[in-house]
Design an enzyme around this catalytic site. Sequence first.
Site, PDB file in Angstrom:
ATOM      1  CG  ASP A  45      -1.791  -1.242   1.301  1.00  0.00           C
ATOM      2  OD1 ASP A  45      -2.147  -1.792   0.239  1.00  0.00           O
ATOM      3  OD2 ASP A  45      -2.097  -1.679   2.431  1.00  0.00           O
ATOM      4  CD  GLU A 228      -8.593  -3.859  -1.792  1.00  0.00           C
ATOM      5  OE1 GLU A 228      -9.354  -4.004  -0.808  1.00  0.00           O
ATOM      6  OE2 GLU A 228      -7.611  -4.595  -1.992  1.00  0.00           O
ATOM      7  CG  HIS A 289      -3.130   0.174  -2.315  1.00  0.00           C
ATOM      8  ND1 HIS A 289      -4.209  -0.133  -1.533  1.00  0.00           N
ATOM      9  CD2 HIS A 289      -2.782   1.444  -1.990  1.00  0.00           C
ATOM     10  CE1 HIS A 289      -4.501   0.893  -0.748  1.00  0.00           C
ATOM     11  NE2 HIS A 289      -3.644   1.879  -1.017  1.00  0.00           N
ATOM     12  NE  ARG A 317       0.238  -7.009   0.446  1.00  0.00           N
ATOM     13  CZ  ARG A 317      -0.899  -6.493   0.902  1.00  0.00           C
ATOM     14  NH1 ARG A 317      -1.875  -6.214   0.050  1.00  0.00           N
ATOM     15  NH2 ARG A 317      -1.071  -6.255   2.179  1.00  0.00           N
TER      16      ARG A 317
END
Length: 354
Positions: A45, A228, A289, A317
């Site tokens: 993110d 999202e 993201h 990630r």
Amino acid sequence: MKGTDWLRIAALPLLLAGCGDGPGTIEPPPTAQCTFANPVVAGADPWVVRDGGSYHMVQSRDGGIWVTKSTTLTGVAGNGVRVWTPPATGWNSTNVWAPELHRIGDRWYIYYAAGSAGPPYIHQRSGVLESVGSDPQGTYVDRGMLYTGDDPAQAGESKWAIDVSVATINGQLYAAWSGWEQNAATDRTPQHLYIARMSNPYTISGARVRISSPVEPWERGTELDLQEGPEFLQRNGQTFIIYSTRESWLPDYRLGQLRLTGADPMSAASWTKSGPVFVSGEGVVGVGHAGFTKSPDGTEDWIVYHAKTSTSPGWDRVIRMQKFTWNADGSPNFGLPEPSGRQIARPSGECPAS
């Protein structure tokens, strides 16, 4: 999110001395190779903002929110300064997710998601922090939970909400986020994209409007349908929302696009969907993201995003970055992910002129 920034920059070449019968000549040293390779750091993110001559990355890790500072984009993923620790109890005491850092006026604002418990992650709501001064690594005050329900005038229950981002369109400040139609007892609940007007950086002043749902074949997941991470991207008078879709824990996570084609951002009919606009490839999976920034000299556009480390389900990630271009119709062209380990040119303005 744990990891250390290991930018793979080539070693400086040695001077080469001439040889022969005559006097030796010293060749001028070639310019150092100005490259780096993805991934740049472990984490998820990512959100990077360029302000003046510095880049700042905000991350949630180790139970708090951290802000880094660097003069280069490729060097932004450092240890940073912890600017906020959640309270021991309350609505935002745990599960701090995906903070974003925005400068609005002479203050900095961090938008984040958090919950009172979980898993299951059914308590997530969104809040905002406001800086006391003009230093993004300084002190922040907690402005509380943003109202993400159907109508703030009714003072009803705030709905599940994550990934708040903000932007000004035609002089009006808006918030966009990922949310649920209704609160639920399971976190396997479809997620939609919402938008609402703001009266100031920490107050949503109008009813939310759903502007997108995961209905296209390329958005439909195998376990859950979701949208999202909506991020505003503006250029030459055009406004886009680049968002993530499909499941974040699976390798088909990807980016979709909404373009503002109508006059009213609060009308779903004003947004035109297209996609996918960025997908797995070149051995890189689960891309999503993303945030967007400029090179140090302002001539290049860069996408900063995360990807999975394997095709297995999970949230292991890493953060990656690469340059992107623009299509003839003014929309962004993100291309394919740069392969891991490939040396690519650092952002323009990071290296000394040759």
